[in-house]
Scaffold this motif. Structure first.
Motif, PDB file in Angstrom:
ATOM      1  N   GLN A 410      52.854  42.845  43.126  1.00 54.54           N
ATOM      2  CA  GLN A 410      51.824  43.850  43.378  1.00 54.54           C
ATOM      3  C   GLN A 410      50.465  43.155  43.490  1.00 54.54           C
ATOM      4  N   PRO A 411      50.264  42.369  44.574  1.00 54.31           N
ATOM      5  CA  PRO A 411      49.034  41.576  44.686  1.00 54.31           C
ATOM      6  C   PRO A 411      47.775  42.414  44.838  1.00 54.31           C
ATOM      7  N   GLY A 412      47.911  43.682  45.166  1.00 47.35           N
ATOM      8  CA  GLY A 412      46.722  44.515  45.366  1.00 47.35           C
ATOM      9  C   GLY A 412      46.072  44.970  44.079  1.00 47.35           C
ATOM     10  N   ARG A 413      46.796  44.917  42.944  1.00 46.41           N
ATOM     11  CA  ARG A 413      46.260  45.404  41.685  1.00 46.41           C
ATOM     12  C   ARG A 413      45.397  44.349  41.018  1.00 46.41           C
ATOM     13  N   ALA A 414      44.497  44.813  40.159  1.00 47.46           N
ATOM     14  CA  ALA A 414      43.640  43.898  39.402  1.00 47.46           C
ATOM     15  C   ALA A 414      43.224  44.581  38.112  1.00 47.46           C
ATOM     16  N   SER A 456      43.850  38.854  38.113  1.00 47.34           N
ATOM     17  CA  SER A 456      45.224  39.294  38.343  1.00 47.34           C
ATOM     18  C   SER A 456      45.815  39.885  37.070  1.00 47.34           C
ATOM     19  N   PRO A 457      46.598  40.979  37.178  1.00 46.94           N
ATOM     20  CA  PRO A 457      47.241  41.556  35.990  1.00 46.94           C
ATOM     21  C   PRO A 457      48.252  40.607  35.348  1.00 46.94           C
ATOM     22  N   VAL A 458      48.739  39.619  36.116  1.00 45.64           N
ATOM     23  CA  VAL A 458      49.670  38.644  35.561  1.00 45.64           C
ATOM     24  C   VAL A 458      49.016  37.868  34.421  1.00 45.64           C
ATOM     25  N   LEU A 459      47.675  37.792  34.452  1.00 38.90           N
ATOM     26  CA  LEU A 459      46.959  37.014  33.444  1.00 38.90           C
ATOM     27  C   LEU A 459      47.161  37.586  32.038  1.00 38.90           C
ATOM     28  N   THR A 460      47.473  38.862  31.927  1.00 35.22           N
ATOM     29  CA  THR A 460      47.694  39.472  30.605  1.00 35.22           C
ATOM     30  C   THR A 460      48.826  38.771  29.863  1.00 35.22           C
ATOM     31  N   SER A 461      49.959  38.606  30.528  1.00 33.27           N
ATOM     32  CA  SER A 461      51.094  37.947  29.883  1.00 33.27           C
ATOM     33  C   SER A 461      50.810  36.478  29.631  1.00 33.27           C
ATOM     34  N   VAL A 462      50.075  35.846  30.539  1.00 32.51           N
ATOM     35  CA  VAL A 462      49.762  34.424  30.380  1.00 32.51           C
ATOM     36  C   VAL A 462      48.909  34.201  29.143  1.00 32.51           C
ATOM     37  N   VAL A 463      47.780  34.915  29.049  1.00 28.79           N
ATOM     38  CA  VAL A 463      46.860  34.714  27.931  1.00 28.79           C
ATOM     39  C   VAL A 463      47.508  35.113  26.613  1.00 28.79           C
ATOM     40  N   ARG A 464      48.245  36.217  26.595  1.00 29.91           N
ATOM     41  CA  ARG A 464      48.892  36.641  25.359  1.00 29.91           C
ATOM     42  C   ARG A 464      49.848  35.578  24.845  1.00 29.91           C
TER      43      ARG A 464
END
Length: 564
Positions: A410-414, A456-464
């Motif tokens: 979902q590249p459009g989300r942020a 990117s919303p993917v950053l949530t899982s990365v940082v956590r």
């Protein structure tokens, strides 16, 4: 030679046919080649009209005047022919004002010299009236510039004919008919001019070229009406093939039979990180890594890795041989197909498979083993509980991996940077209350409070997972510091801790990009961090912190907008 009256009638027909063809071409002036063709036909008409005037003039001055005026049409024809051929066959990138200006230098000088011929001998050395075959005609001896413009005319004619010759062998009947009509229309007057220069005409002093414009006009009319010269154009063919080469998703490099680079598209230049202007003409081995390991003939592929670490890309390098009609090698085309995503998906599946088969199986065996050792007083109960908790943690990590894969689609989300960091820090604080977790938006880091910074919303899982990993593996007065800085295009998040650090074999597996049955990491945490950073188009650095502990740096691009 034709009688005087018949010659005049033929020339009148030539003018009518040429004018008709010119009007038809001008009517289609939006089509490729129509304007230059109109100019060519107009030049022929001009030459024909003033040829008749010269032929019928009764004085030397009159014949000289009309002879000089003819040069306007004479010099237009070869320039217009070349421009038409280039534009008609799709090579219109050469039909630009600066090129047209350069082509017109010699013709313009010729017209000027014709207008001022009485003051020099550059165009003609001698001019007189002579009687040949019972007719009084103008005889002129060419000077040095006369032969310059003659050679220039034939040079442009030859250059213009070359691209049209390629259409004679076309599979398309209209294109073959068009090209043949054009070549006949051009060769007929040029052949007569060659005979005139060789002195092989009935009246040696009278150039019969305009007479053969009648043949030229008929041929052009046939090409326009019968073979739809300006209705079906091959101009898109040449451009389309070049466009496919330039815009194809794969990188492509063309080498000659001696292994020198002769062409490449933009994708290849980007893949190889070179400027085409700097490498064209260089040995392919100096431009393409491991070029000597690629096959020399036929069609085959080799795996090629370019770049280093997490930023490396993997390609299937395919070599396609290029040969002429006799089967002789002309070189080859090396194409680069990016298989990085495919290989990384394969790698992720291998890691997940290893976790499910090895780690979970190990923990399950441990649970069973400790269960067998349990006695009535509950010995080994804690070991069983810890094993079960580790299985649960692995399952949670697997769910996180699946989550970032889904978010990556979902590249459009942020999300806002503040939302990501606050959520991650709060979760870790709740789960590890004994760990001091500090969050700092650097005052001079350009982030503000992070509420208007999109990531990117993917950053949530990365940082956590970065923060959680730092908190989990630390038992000695543990602390974790999260610091964010922002630039115009990027966001940088540094997570530092005072824990024991990441062991070497985990880092080795991460840097290599895959695992083996005998050498693998202990779980999914680091893989999740690496994959998530990659999906966010970011960079990941893992360094030992001075004084002990680890510092993990994640850099990702800022996005245009964020969802609250």
């Amino acid at each position: 030679m034709l009688p005087s009256g018949t010659l005049t009638a033929v020339m009148l027909l030539t003018v009518v046919v040429g004018t008709t063809a010119a009007l038809l071409a001008w009517r289609e002036r939006q089509e490729p080649g129509a304007v230059p063709l109109t100019a060519l036909l107009a030049g022929q008409v001009w030459w024909s009209v003033f040829f008749v005037f010269e032929y019928r003039a009764g004085t030397l001055a009159g014949k000289v005047f009309y002879s000089d005026v003819q040069w306007v049409g004479v010099v237009v024809i070869p320039v217009a022919w070349l421009l038409f051929a280039l534009e008609y066959t799709g090579r219109d990138h050469y039909v630009r004002p600066r090129y047209v200006g350069l082509l017109s230098v010699v013709p313009v000088v010729t017209v000027v010299l014709a207008a001022t011929n009485g003051y020099h001998d550059l165009l003609y050395l001698d001019t007189e009236l002579v009687t040949e075959a019972g007719r009084t005609v103008l005889h002129r001896t060419g000077g040095p510039w006369y032969w310059v413009i003659t050679g220039y005319t034939y040079l442009l004619g030859l250059l213009g004919s070359i691209p049209l010759l390629g259409l004679v062998r076309s599979d398309s009947l209209p294109f073959r008919g068009q090209s043949l009509g054009l070549l006949v229309g051009t060769l007929a007057p040029w052949a007569s001019n060659v005979l005139f220069l060789a002195g092989a005409v009935p009246i040696p002093s009278l150039d019969p070229t305009p007479v053969f414009f009648a043949v030229s006009g008929v041929a052009y009319l046939g090409a326009i009406t019968r073979f739809r010269l300006l209705g079906t154009s091959p101009s898109a063919n040449h451009r389309a093939r070049r466009l496919v080469f330039e815009r194809m998703r794969e990188g492509a490099v063309v080498v000659d039979r001696h292994d020198y680079v002769v062409d490449m598209n933009e994708q290849a230049a980007e893949i190889l990180d070179v400027d085409p202007r700097d490498v064209l003409g260089d040995p392919a081995a100096e431009v393409i890594p491991r070029y000597e390991h690629l096959p020399e003939e036929g069609r085959a592929s080799r795996h090629l890795t370019l770049g280093e670490g997490l930023q490396s890309r993997q390609y299937d390098a395919t070599v396609t041989a290029v040969a002429d009609f006799h089967g002789r090698s002309l070189g080859g085309v090396i194409s680069f197909h990016d298989v990085s995503d495919h290989l990384r998906r394969q790698q992720r599946l291998e890691v997940l498979n290893r976790v499910l088969r090895h780690n979970i199986r190990t923990e399950t065996n441990l649970i069973y083993g400790n269960a067998d050792l349990m006695d009535a007083e509950g010995a080994h109960v804690e070991a069983v509980k810890e094993g079960a908790m580790r299985i649960e943690a692995i399952s949670d990590k697997a769910r996180d991996v699946i989550d970032i894969f889904e978010r990556g689609r979902q590249p459009g989300r942020a999300l806002t940077l503040s939302t990501v960091l606050d959520e991650c820090v709060e979760e870790v604080r709740e789960e590890y209350p004994s760990v001091a977790v500090d969050l700092e938006m650097a005052p001079d880091g350009g982030c503000g409070d992070g509420s208007d910074i999109a990531v990117s919303p993917v950053l949530t899982s990365v940082v956590r997972n970065v923060v959680e990993n730092a908190a989990e593996h630390n038992d000695d007065d543990p602390w974790v510091r999260v610091r964010a800085t922002c630039a115009d295009d990027t966001v940088e998040i540094r997570v530092a801790d005072n824990g024991p650090g990441i062991n070497d074999h985990e880092r080795t597996a991460l840097e290599r990009g895959n695992e083996t049955p005998l050498d693998h990491g202990s779980g999914l945490g680091l893989w999740l961090i690496a994959w998530g950073t990659e999906m966010a188009d970011g960079d990941l650095e893992i360094d030992d912190r001075e004084g002990g502990g680890t510092e993990v740096t994640v850099r990702v691009p800022r996005l245009a907008a964020a969802e609250e």
